[in-house]
Write an enzyme that holds these catalytic residues in place. Structure first.
Site, PDB file in Angstrom:
ATOM      1  N   TYR A  44       5.874   9.377   4.549  1.00 56.12           N
ATOM      2  CA  TYR A  44       4.962   8.854   5.570  1.00 56.12           C
ATOM      3  C   TYR A  44       5.433   9.162   6.995  1.00 56.12           C
ATOM      4  O   TYR A  44       4.699   8.940   7.947  1.00 56.12           O
ATOM      5  CB  TYR A  44       4.799   7.338   5.411  1.00 56.12           C
ATOM      6  CG  TYR A  44       4.159   6.898   4.095  1.00 56.12           C
ATOM      7  CD1 TYR A  44       3.651   7.827   3.196  1.00 56.12           C
ATOM      8  CD2 TYR A  44       4.060   5.559   3.763  1.00 56.12           C
ATOM      9  CE1 TYR A  44       3.082   7.441   2.002  1.00 56.12           C
ATOM     10  CE2 TYR A  44       3.484   5.152   2.566  1.00 56.12           C
ATOM     11  CZ  TYR A  44       2.996   6.112   1.688  1.00 56.12           C
ATOM     12  OH  TYR A  44       2.426   5.719   0.502  1.00 56.12           O
ATOM     13  N   LYS A  51      12.661  10.296  -8.513  1.00 53.44           N
ATOM     14  CA  LYS A  51      12.069  11.396  -9.293  1.00 53.44           C
ATOM     15  C   LYS A  51      13.100  12.518  -9.292  1.00 53.44           C
ATOM     16  O   LYS A  51      12.832  13.649  -8.839  1.00 53.44           O
ATOM     17  CB  LYS A  51      10.726  11.805  -8.646  1.00 53.44           C
ATOM     18  CG  LYS A  51       9.907  12.779  -9.453  1.00 53.44           C
ATOM     19  CD  LYS A  51       9.245  12.183 -10.673  1.00 53.44           C
ATOM     20  CE  LYS A  51       8.494  13.246 -11.452  1.00 53.44           C
ATOM     21  NZ  LYS A  51       8.122  12.820 -12.810  1.00 53.44           N
ATOM     22  N   ASP A  59       7.731   7.644 -12.836  1.00 54.13           N
ATOM     23  CA  ASP A  59       6.618   7.591 -13.800  1.00 54.13           C
ATOM     24  C   ASP A  59       6.934   6.617 -14.925  1.00 54.13           C
ATOM     25  O   ASP A  59       6.077   5.831 -15.359  1.00 54.13           O
ATOM     26  CB  ASP A  59       6.263   8.991 -14.338  1.00 54.13           C
ATOM     27  CG  ASP A  59       7.461   9.914 -14.479  1.00 54.13           C
ATOM     28  OD1 ASP A  59       8.575   9.505 -14.109  1.00 54.13           O
ATOM     29  OD2 ASP A  59       7.288  11.039 -14.983  1.00 54.13           O
ATOM     30  N   ASP A 118       5.349   1.799  -2.280  1.00 52.26           N
ATOM     31  CA  ASP A 118       3.978   1.450  -1.899  1.00 52.26           C
ATOM     32  C   ASP A 118       3.112   1.343  -3.158  1.00 52.26           C
ATOM     33  O   ASP A 118       2.402   0.354  -3.389  1.00 52.26           O
ATOM     34  CB  ASP A 118       3.453   2.565  -0.968  1.00 52.26           C
ATOM     35  CG  ASP A 118       2.174   2.178  -0.253  1.00 52.26           C
ATOM     36  OD1 ASP A 118       1.726   1.033  -0.426  1.00 52.26           O
ATOM     37  OD2 ASP A 118       1.629   3.032   0.470  1.00 52.26           O
ATOM     38  N   ASP A 138       1.776  -2.308  -5.420  1.00 55.85           N
ATOM     39  CA  ASP A 138       0.367  -2.642  -5.680  1.00 55.85           C
ATOM     40  C   ASP A 138       0.157  -2.845  -7.181  1.00 55.85           C
ATOM     41  O   ASP A 138      -0.557  -3.750  -7.608  1.00 55.85           O
ATOM     42  CB  ASP A 138      -0.566  -1.532  -5.191  1.00 55.85           C
ATOM     43  CG  ASP A 138      -1.034  -1.780  -3.759  1.00 55.85           C
ATOM     44  OD1 ASP A 138      -0.295  -2.455  -3.023  1.00 55.85           O
ATOM     45  OD2 ASP A 138      -2.116  -1.302  -3.395  1.00 55.85           O
TER      46      ASP A 138
END
Ligand code: NAD
Length: 370
Positions: free
Chosen positions: A141, A191, A223, A247, A251
């Site tokens: 970001y 990852k 994942d 992020d 959620d």
């Protein structure tokens, strides 16, 4: 105690839920003898409309001079077509950078009274209690270069995932510090099978873990983590991860609690005031209807009392009052059982205030801490 609190209500339901947090804080202040002064600042779409920028300098100054910051939410369809620098969400990213809010702490605790409204099976979500520690000022970001260009005659878009070792170290340290006070397990999510930044992240996690021999460290690919959160969320204690993975995972984790309207967060600074906000957005689909759930915002205010002001009993009083109100069945539409009438935003705020003041949530806490 006297404290100055900057309130950045923002857009959509941000305004409705911030009002609730202020009312609850005033009630707690009265009961416990504290003076909380609230000063309002502009951020997001409203700031774009009034000042031509998603984060005016006056807002940054107000926050820096305050003891803590409460933020509602920003965004909405009105500004969706704006250029990147004039989007409400830019204000969020800028305030995180300006206040150096590097650590986003998101507790995920299920209320047993709410297990029936979760889309997941009761036996999966009962007694879930973990914290997501998300890196907030680096990664995809914020990385440069970012933007669009024409390469060999074709439109091309680029974003960059970049981390400095020191940025990774301080967030992993924060996760280990938290795990020490909890169940002593850190799950570092990355990852590393694909990304170089993740391979450095993993090395740093290993190095930092040597300072905390009593805390177990495990690594998990993002994942797999997304799957494990749904398969067996009780396995987690502290999850630490980079900005975008955090992020998305937080959620996903919000659905363990039943609603986006239930999850609070703290964004901690290494030097100045910290910022407290619900994890949900401005919810344009329900804004202005007096039906938003203000609990995530109210619990964020409780986190502020605990983490910024050291007011543990006061924070606990708010959490107990919320618990009482949910257990009594006073719930907004997002967490109400089917067939039962939901209460409105202002009604649930009144119920929480009554639970604090009349039903003894405060007096029972005060005697426990006497
Ligand atoms: P959202 O979190 O606003 O809404 C997602 C869903 O959850 C919607 O169905 C909404 O009605 C529901 N919801 C959210 N908060 C709720 C609450 N308090 N009570 C009951 N239901 C609630 O996410 P979105 O729809 O993807 O985004 C809407 C806008 O918010 C966009 O402009 C987005 O950029 C912005 N946004 C802001 C933040 C922030 O300010 N921190 C975070 C996420 C999204």
């Amino acid at each position: 105690m006297k404290k100055n609190i900057a309130v950045l209500s923002g857009d959509g339901v941000g305004k409705e839920v911030s009002k609730g947090a202020i009312e609850i804080l005033k009630a707690v202040g009265q009961q416990f003898g504290h003076e909380f002064h609230f000063q309002h600042g502009l951020i997001g779409g409203e700031a774009i409309d009034l000042e031509g920028t998603p984060l005016p300098n006056e807002t940054i100054e107000l926050c820096k001079q305050s003891d803590a910051v409460l933020l509602g939410a920003v965004g909405g369809p009105k500004w969706d077509q704006n250029p990147a620098y004039l989007r409400p969400e830019k204000g969020l990213l800028q305030i995180r950078k300006a206040l150096n809010l590097f650590a986003n702490i998101r507790p995920v605790t299920t209320y047993n009274a709410l297990t029936d409204i979760s889309p997941l099976k009761q036996e999966i979500i009962e007694n879930v209690d973990f914290v997501i520690v998300r890196e907030l000022t680096g990664g995809l970001y914020f990385g440069k270069p970012t933007g669009r260009s024409i390469e060999n005659g074709e439109e091309t878009a680029v974003d960059t995932l970049v981390y400095k070792r020191s940025e990774v170290e301080r967030i992993i340290e924060k996760a280990f510090e938290m795990a020490q006070t909890r169940k002593k397990k850190v799950t570092s999510v990355d990852k590393a099978n694909v990304l170089e930044s993740s391979r450095m992240w993993r090395e740093v996690a290993e190095e930092v873990s040597k300072k905390y021999p009593e805390v177990e460290l495990e690594h998990m690919l993002v994942d797999n983590a997304a799957m494990q959160l749904i398969r067996n969320p009780r396995q987690f204690d502290v999850i630490v991860t980079e900005n975008m993975f955090g992020d998305i995972l937080s959620d996903e984790a919000s659905m363990l609690t039943g609603s986006m309207g239930m999850l609070q967060s703290a964004s901690l600074s290494s030097e100045g005031p910290s910022l407290y906000e619900p994890i949900h957005g401005s919810a344009p689909d329900i804004a202005g209807k007096n039906i938003a759930n203000p609990i995530a915002m109210i619990l964020s205010a409780a986190m502020m009392l605990r983490l910024s002001f050291g007011l543990e009993a006061e924070a606990k009083a708010i959490e107990n009052a919320v618990d009482q109100v949910i257990s009594a069945g006073h719930r907004t539409a997002d967490i109400q059982r089917s067939g039962r009438k939901p209460v409105q935003t202002n009604e649930i705020i009144d119920h929480i205030k009554s639970a604090l003041v009349e039903d003894g949530a405060i007096s029972s806490i005060m005697s426990a801490y006497a």
